[in-house]
Design a protein around this motif. Structure first.
Motif, short mmCIF file in Angstrom:
data_model
loop_
_atom_site.label_atom_id
_atom_site.label_comp_id
_atom_site.label_asym_id
_atom_site.label_seq_id
_atom_site.Cartn_x
_atom_site.Cartn_y
_atom_site.Cartn_z
N TYR A 13 0.84 -1.19 0.00
CA TYR A 13 0.00 0.00 0.00
C TYR A 13 0.87 1.25 0.00
O TYR A 13 2.04 1.20 0.41
CB TYR A 13 -0.94 0.00 1.21
N ARG A 14 0.30 2.33 -0.48
CA ARG A 14 1.06 3.58 -0.54
C ARG A 14 1.38 4.11 0.85
O ARG A 14 0.54 4.07 1.75
CB ARG A 14 0.25 4.62 -1.32
N HIS A 24 -7.76 1.87 0.20
CA HIS A 24 -8.20 1.33 -1.08
C HIS A 24 -7.20 0.32 -1.63
O HIS A 24 -7.59 -0.69 -2.23
CB HIS A 24 -8.41 2.46 -2.09
N ASP A 25 -5.91 0.58 -1.43
CA ASP A 25 -4.89 -0.35 -1.91
C ASP A 25 -5.09 -1.74 -1.29
O ASP A 25 -5.00 -2.77 -1.98
CB ASP A 25 -3.49 0.16 -1.56
N VAL A 26 -5.34 -1.76 0.02
CA VAL A 26 -5.52 -3.04 0.70
C VAL A 26 -6.83 -3.69 0.28
O VAL A 26 -6.90 -4.91 0.07
CB VAL A 26 -5.48 -2.85 2.24
N GLN A 27 -7.88 -2.89 0.13
CA GLN A 27 -9.16 -3.43 -0.33
C GLN A 27 -9.03 -4.07 -1.71
O GLN A 27 -9.60 -5.13 -1.98
CB GLN A 27 -10.21 -2.32 -0.37
N THR A 62 -14.87 3.51 1.13
CA THR A 62 -15.80 2.40 1.08
C THR A 62 -15.20 1.23 0.30
O THR A 62 -14.32 1.41 -0.53
CB THR A 62 -17.12 2.81 0.41
N GLN A 63 -15.69 0.05 0.58
CA GLN A 63 -15.16 -1.12 -0.09
C GLN A 63 -15.56 -1.10 -1.56
O GLN A 63 -16.75 -1.02 -1.88
CB GLN A 63 -15.68 -2.39 0.58
N PRO A 64 -14.61 -1.14 -2.47
CA PRO A 64 -14.91 -1.05 -3.90
C PRO A 64 -15.84 -2.15 -4.39
O PRO A 64 -16.62 -1.94 -5.30
CB PRO A 64 -13.52 -1.18 -4.57
N GLY A 103 -17.32 -4.79 -2.08
CA GLY A 103 -18.13 -5.44 -1.07
C GLY A 103 -17.55 -6.74 -0.56
O GLY A 103 -18.16 -7.41 0.26
N VAL A 104 -16.36 -7.14 -1.04
CA VAL A 104 -15.71 -8.34 -0.52
C VAL A 104 -15.34 -8.10 0.94
O VAL A 104 -14.70 -7.11 1.27
CB VAL A 104 -14.44 -8.70 -1.33
N GLN A 105 -15.76 -9.01 1.81
CA GLN A 105 -15.53 -8.85 3.24
C GLN A 105 -14.54 -9.90 3.73
O GLN A 105 -14.71 -11.09 3.42
CB GLN A 105 -16.85 -8.98 4.01
N VAL A 106 -13.53 -9.48 4.46
CA VAL A 106 -12.62 -10.45 5.05
C VAL A 106 -13.33 -11.18 6.18
O VAL A 106 -14.26 -10.64 6.79
CB VAL A 106 -11.33 -9.78 5.56
N ALA A 107 -12.89 -12.40 6.46
CA ALA A 107 -13.58 -13.24 7.44
C ALA A 107 -12.98 -13.16 8.83
O ALA A 107 -13.64 -13.52 9.81
CB ALA A 107 -13.57 -14.69 6.97
N ALA A 108 -11.74 -12.69 8.96
CA ALA A 108 -11.10 -12.55 10.27
C ALA A 108 -9.85 -11.69 10.11
O ALA A 108 -9.22 -11.69 9.04
CB ALA A 108 -10.73 -13.91 10.86
N VAL A 109 -9.49 -10.99 11.17
CA VAL A 109 -8.34 -10.08 11.12
C VAL A 109 -7.56 -10.17 12.42
O VAL A 109 -8.13 -10.26 13.51
CB VAL A 109 -8.81 -8.62 10.91
#
Length: 208
Positions: free
Chosen positions: A1-2, A16-19, A70-72, A74-80
């Motif tokens: 990411y930047r 946004h880079d990470v998304q 906002t998420q470009p 809508g993909v949602q991660v399942a755990a962090v």
């Protein structure tokens, strides 16, 4: 990411880079045997903040709290898992340990330098408090926020008040969470050997 040094204001570009990275994994899941609904993230220091942002954006269910980033897709991660992440930029008071306490950790050294957060946001807290709220994961926690594991040292750059407040918010929203607080000043990847076991166990539990 930047990074801060690569642009005048990485927020929300860095988010946004990470998304987009998460989106790329989902789009190419069939090529690598990935289950797109079981994507997990680990982030440390600035990466911990970004991982928490991705885990929380769009999950409040409150349209009045629509975040700037906002998420470009809508993909949602399942755990962090977030190690030494920042969760509330409006109340952040970085401990002044300085670079000498960072050892060889480049993230810690960078974060120790002055005005990193204002440079990341693009303005001071006094001038644009709303942007600091938009960049604070704690303000976007909701019922569909991904389960989170938080790690922090007791006397490091990031005060314990940051993960403690985030854990309270996660629990209030009914989001599964766990944490590990270690004694001392170690920051992020400097304590990886002490938190990896609990991190892996948490992710395995929630990623199936």
């Amino acid at each position: 990411y930047r990074l801060v040094r690569q642009t005048d204001s990485p927020f929300p570009d860095a988010v946004h880079d990470v998304q987009l990275a998460v989106q790329w994994i989902a789009d190419n899941a069939h090529r690598y045997g990935v289950e797109p609904d079981k994507i997990g993230m680990i982030g440390s220091s600035a990466g911990g903040h970004l991982a928490a942002m991705v885990a929380t954006l769009g999950t409040t269910g409150d349209p009045t709290k629509e975040p700037l980033a906002t998420q470009p897709s809508g993909v949602q991660v399942a755990a962090v898992a977030s190690w030494s992440g920042i969760y509330d930029l409006t109340s952040l008071e970085v401990r002044e340990h300085g670079e000498s306490s960072c050892g060889d950790d480049p993230q810690c050294i960078t974060f120790s330098r002055p005005k990193l957060v204002p440079n990341f946001i693009g303005c001071s807290l006094e001038d644009c408090p709303e942007r600091y709220e938009q960049a604070s994961p704690i303000d976007h926690v909701g019922p569909s926020t991904a389960p989170m594991f938080l790690a922090n040292a007791t006397d490091e750059l990031i005060p314990l008040s940051q993960p403690e407040a985030m854990l309270t918010q996660l629990s209030a929203a009914g989001v599964p969470n766990s944490h590990q607080f270690l004694p001392g000043k170690a920051h992020a990847s400097l304590y990886i050997n002490h938190v990896w076991g609990n991190t892996e166990s948490f992710l395995r539990k929630h990623l199936g």
